[in-house]
Design a protein around this motif. Structure first.
Motif, PDB file in Angstrom:
ATOM      1  N   VAL A   2     -25.688 -18.932 -18.022  1.00 19.77           N
ATOM      2  CA  VAL A   2     -26.627 -18.466 -19.046  1.00 19.77           C
ATOM      3  C   VAL A   2     -25.825 -18.041 -20.271  1.00 19.77           C
ATOM      4  O   VAL A   2     -24.779 -17.392 -20.145  1.00 19.77           O
ATOM      5  CB  VAL A   2     -27.461 -17.280 -18.506  1.00 19.77           C
ATOM      6  N   GLY A   3     -26.295 -18.432 -21.460  1.00 23.56           N
ATOM      7  CA  GLY A   3     -25.614 -18.019 -22.688  1.00 23.56           C
ATOM      8  C   GLY A   3     -26.466 -18.329 -23.897  1.00 23.56           C
ATOM      9  O   GLY A   3     -27.462 -19.060 -23.801  1.00 23.56           O
ATOM     10  N   SER A  14     -30.155 -21.541 -27.064  1.00 23.68           N
ATOM     11  CA  SER A  14     -29.937 -21.116 -25.698  1.00 23.68           C
ATOM     12  C   SER A  14     -28.884 -22.064 -25.149  1.00 23.68           C
ATOM     13  O   SER A  14     -29.158 -23.246 -24.949  1.00 23.68           O
ATOM     14  CB  SER A  14     -31.223 -21.208 -24.877  1.00 23.68           C
ATOM     15  N   ASN A  56     -41.061 -25.496 -27.572  1.00 21.00           N
ATOM     16  CA  ASN A  56     -41.264 -25.346 -26.141  1.00 21.00           C
ATOM     17  C   ASN A  56     -42.639 -24.728 -25.937  1.00 21.00           C
ATOM     18  O   ASN A  56     -42.884 -23.679 -26.513  1.00 21.00           O
ATOM     19  CB  ASN A  56     -40.160 -24.401 -25.619  1.00 21.00           C
ATOM     20  N   TYR A  69     -40.814 -20.543 -27.477  1.00 24.14           N
ATOM     21  CA  TYR A  69     -40.344 -20.169 -26.150  1.00 24.14           C
ATOM     22  C   TYR A  69     -41.056 -18.875 -25.720  1.00 24.14           C
ATOM     23  O   TYR A  69     -41.189 -17.944 -26.517  1.00 24.14           O
ATOM     24  CB  TYR A  69     -38.823 -19.984 -26.194  1.00 24.14           C
ATOM     25  N   THR A  82     -32.678 -25.383 -29.632  1.00 21.75           N
ATOM     26  CA  THR A  82     -32.268 -25.579 -28.231  1.00 21.75           C
ATOM     27  C   THR A  82     -32.652 -26.955 -27.700  1.00 21.75           C
ATOM     28  O   THR A  82     -31.867 -27.607 -27.020  1.00 21.75           O
ATOM     29  CB  THR A  82     -32.921 -24.483 -27.359  1.00 21.75           C
ATOM     30  N   PHE A  83     -33.875 -27.417 -28.008  1.00 23.80           N
ATOM     31  CA  PHE A  83     -34.336 -28.706 -27.479  1.00 23.80           C
ATOM     32  C   PHE A  83     -33.654 -29.880 -28.181  1.00 23.80           C
ATOM     33  O   PHE A  83     -33.549 -30.954 -27.622  1.00 23.80           O
ATOM     34  CB  PHE A  83     -35.867 -28.853 -27.648  1.00 23.80           C
ATOM     35  N   SER A 142     -27.209 -14.494 -23.579  1.00 29.28           N
ATOM     36  CA  SER A 142     -28.336 -15.375 -23.284  1.00 29.28           C
ATOM     37  C   SER A 142     -28.941 -15.809 -24.618  1.00 29.28           C
ATOM     38  O   SER A 142     -28.647 -15.206 -25.664  1.00 29.28           O
ATOM     39  CB  SER A 142     -29.406 -14.646 -22.459  1.00 29.28           C
ATOM     40  N   GLY A 143     -29.791 -16.808 -24.569  1.00 28.48           N
ATOM     41  CA  GLY A 143     -30.509 -17.211 -25.778  1.00 28.48           C
ATOM     42  C   GLY A 143     -31.348 -16.054 -26.312  1.00 28.48           C
ATOM     43  O   GLY A 143     -31.407 -15.817 -27.519  1.00 28.48           O
ATOM     44  N   MET A 144     -31.982 -15.309 -25.406  1.00 25.08           N
ATOM     45  CA  MET A 144     -32.838 -14.210 -25.853  1.00 25.08           C
ATOM     46  C   MET A 144     -32.023 -13.090 -26.509  1.00 25.08           C
ATOM     47  O   MET A 144     -32.500 -12.441 -27.438  1.00 25.08           O
ATOM     48  CB  MET A 144     -33.687 -13.659 -24.696  1.00 25.08           C
ATOM     49  N   LEU A 187     -34.223 -26.209 -18.297  1.00 25.68           N
ATOM     50  CA  LEU A 187     -34.147 -27.574 -18.831  1.00 25.68           C
ATOM     51  C   LEU A 187     -32.722 -27.889 -19.265  1.00 25.68           C
ATOM     52  O   LEU A 187     -31.877 -26.991 -19.328  1.00 25.68           O
ATOM     53  CB  LEU A 187     -35.094 -27.695 -20.032  1.00 25.68           C
ATOM     54  N   THR A 219     -27.757 -22.009 -22.339  1.00 27.90           N
ATOM     55  CA  THR A 219     -28.119 -22.219 -20.938  1.00 27.90           C
ATOM     56  C   THR A 219     -28.621 -23.638 -20.676  1.00 27.90           C
ATOM     57  O   THR A 219     -28.577 -24.111 -19.545  1.00 27.90           O
ATOM     58  CB  THR A 219     -29.267 -21.236 -20.581  1.00 27.90           C
ATOM     59  N   LYS A 220     -29.127 -24.290 -21.693  1.00 28.44           N
ATOM     60  CA  LYS A 220     -29.824 -25.556 -21.524  1.00 28.44           C
ATOM     61  C   LYS A 220     -28.861 -26.735 -21.727  1.00 28.44           C
ATOM     62  O   LYS A 220     -27.922 -26.858 -20.980  1.00 28.44           O
ATOM     63  CB  LYS A 220     -31.020 -25.597 -22.478  1.00 28.44           C
ATOM     64  N   GLU A 253     -39.167 -23.299 -34.281  1.00 32.60           N
ATOM     65  CA  GLU A 253     -38.519 -23.865 -33.099  1.00 32.60           C
ATOM     66  C   GLU A 253     -38.897 -25.343 -33.094  1.00 32.60           C
ATOM     67  O   GLU A 253     -40.086 -25.671 -33.114  1.00 32.60           O
ATOM     68  CB  GLU A 253     -39.094 -23.154 -31.875  1.00 32.60           C
ATOM     69  N   ASP A 285     -34.729 -22.339 -33.993  1.00 31.01           N
ATOM     70  CA  ASP A 285     -34.291 -22.466 -32.603  1.00 31.01           C
ATOM     71  C   ASP A 285     -34.192 -23.955 -32.308  1.00 31.01           C
ATOM     72  O   ASP A 285     -35.194 -24.667 -32.263  1.00 31.01           O
ATOM     73  CB  ASP A 285     -35.295 -21.772 -31.667  1.00 31.01           C
TER      74      ASP A 285
END
Ligand code: PLP
Length: 402
Positions: free
Chosen positions: A219-220, A207, A160, A113, A187-188, A87-89, A339, A209-210, A156, A185
């Motif tokens: 999820v990853g 992440s 987020n 996040y 991700t966005f 997961s991202g976390m 997202l 996942t997005k 980030e 980060d």
């Protein structure tokens, strides 16, 4: 293509990390679910000293399908090395675990996040790690916080949930002058918008996942950076803490990434259309989107983002009441967290609750948050539907609201 000419992002998204299977000649990548691989007698039972190019032994140590995904991500970010996570976390945690020890100092954005914020509020201090939270869009504040004791600066961008940006190059310079490393980060943004390593960051966090997966069904997470950091991170932390990515999810995410450049163009075009519609709607008090000239950091957005991505936030009067109405009225949008999917999503985040559950900000930081984002945030992830349909759905949802 000339020998020295780098392939474009669309070609990399489709081909990097993959090639036809040499035995079956299958064109699509194989999905290797095996947890174990036959070894030669005398192979080590410990991961200690495992070489980066060692054969596959055990899927927590390394797996061919996961490896293909890591190589695709390396090509897209222009990174020397990548480790995929469950997961991202798990990626965020492994970075902190690898990089920070007792008494080390971490400088992190005061808005990030929620789970990252909660981790730095609740768990890292228990391990004796010292934390300074700063507004990463304010370079003077970053300069004041970063000292010779700082080991890591964590940003980030866009962040987020308020879509505030960080100037990666400038914050990287501040971190490096003090002898610290910078992690971003992204991700966005995705590698289609921004390549933080090329702007001077030492690590990129995703992440998966997005947007990278893109379909809301796996999820990853991933961490990318220099080989000299990522190999020990893989061996000393990732393999031992065990937050690895399932090969099946790697396979799904890789399939999603093949269309990432095309999807990001459509997310951006749709988001621009929805953001402009919202700005013209009488019920809407404020819209934040990096592609709007009204974004307070529009110049930085144009410089640092090749694509403004698909995330928008907006505000209306009495957001909690509006959330109930929109949840009931909207026909295309799913009222849901997460997202970056092909489906459009909307979710309401009440500011005070967010402060109490996740951000734990000082009075001054709360004020600066409210100055930027206002009170109560609707977060939209614009999907891949026709933008006109999304605007029509929002129009009927918001009608008569105030
Ligand atoms: C979702 C998200 C994460 C966490 O990723 P998971 O895959 O849910 O663990 C981290 N950072 C940002 C910006 C996110 O949006």
């Amino acid at each position: 293509m000339g020998a020295n000419q780098e392939a474009g992002m669309r070609t990399k998204a489709v081909h990097a990390g993959e090639k036809p299977d040499p035995i079956t000649r299958a064109s699509a990548p194989n999905l290797v679910m095996s947890t174990t691989f036959t070894a030669e007698a005398g192979a080590s039972f410990s991961v200690e000293g495992l070489e980066a190019d060692a054969p596959y032994y055990y899927t927590r140590w390394g797996n061919p399908t996961v490896r293909q995904l890591e190589q695709k991500l390396m090509a897209l970010e222009g990174a020397e090395a990548c480790v995929a996570f469950g997961s991202g976390m798990a990626a965020v945690n492994s970075l902190f675990f690898y990089h920070l020890s007792t008494d080390d100092h971490l400088v992190i954005s005061d808005v990030s996040y929620a789970a990252t914020a909660e981790l730095t509020n609740d768990i890292l201090p228990r391990m004796g790690i010292r934390i300074s939270k700063v507004n990463m869009s304010d370079l003077d504040e970053v300069k004041r916080a970063v000292t010779s004791e700082t080991k890591l600066v964590y940003a980030e961008t866009p962040c987020n949930p308020i879509l505030r940006l960080t100037d990666i190059r400038a914050v990287g310079d501040i971190a490096h002058t003090a002898g610290a490393k910078l992690a971003v980060d992204s991700t966005f943004a995705t590698p289609i918008a921004t390549k933080p390593l090329r702007l001077g960051a030492d690590y990129v966090v995703h992440s998966l996942t997005k947007y990278l997966c893109g379909h809301g069904d796996a999820v990853g997470g991933a961490l990318l950076g220099r080989a000299e950091d990522m190999e020990p991170l893989r061996q000393k932390v990732a393999i031992r803490t065990g937050g690895i990515l399932s090969p099946f999810n790697a396979w799904l995410i890789m399939r999603g990434i093949a269309t990432l450049p095309l999807r990001m163009s459509a997310h951006e075009a749709g988001a621009q259309c929805v953001a402009e519609f919202l700005e013209g709607n009488t019920s809407v008090k404020k819209v934040i989107y990096p592609g709007l000239p009204s974004h307070p950091q529009y110049d930085l957005a144009k410089e640092q983002m090749k694509n403004f991505s698909g995330m928008i936030t907006f505000q209306v009067e009495d957001g909690s009441r509006a959330a109930g109405i929109l949840e009931e009225r909207l026909k295309i949008f799913h009222y849901a967290v997460s997202l970056g999917h092909h489906r459009s999503l909307i979710f309401y985040l009440p500011t005070q609750a967010l402060f109490e559950s996740s951000f734990k900000l000082s009075a001054g930081q709360q004020q600066s948050f409210r100055e930027f984002a206002g009170e109560g945030i609707f977060r939209i992830s614009v999907g891949l539907e026709d933008p006109e349909d999304l605007c029509r759905d929002l129009d009927q949802g918001l009608s008569g609201l105030i």
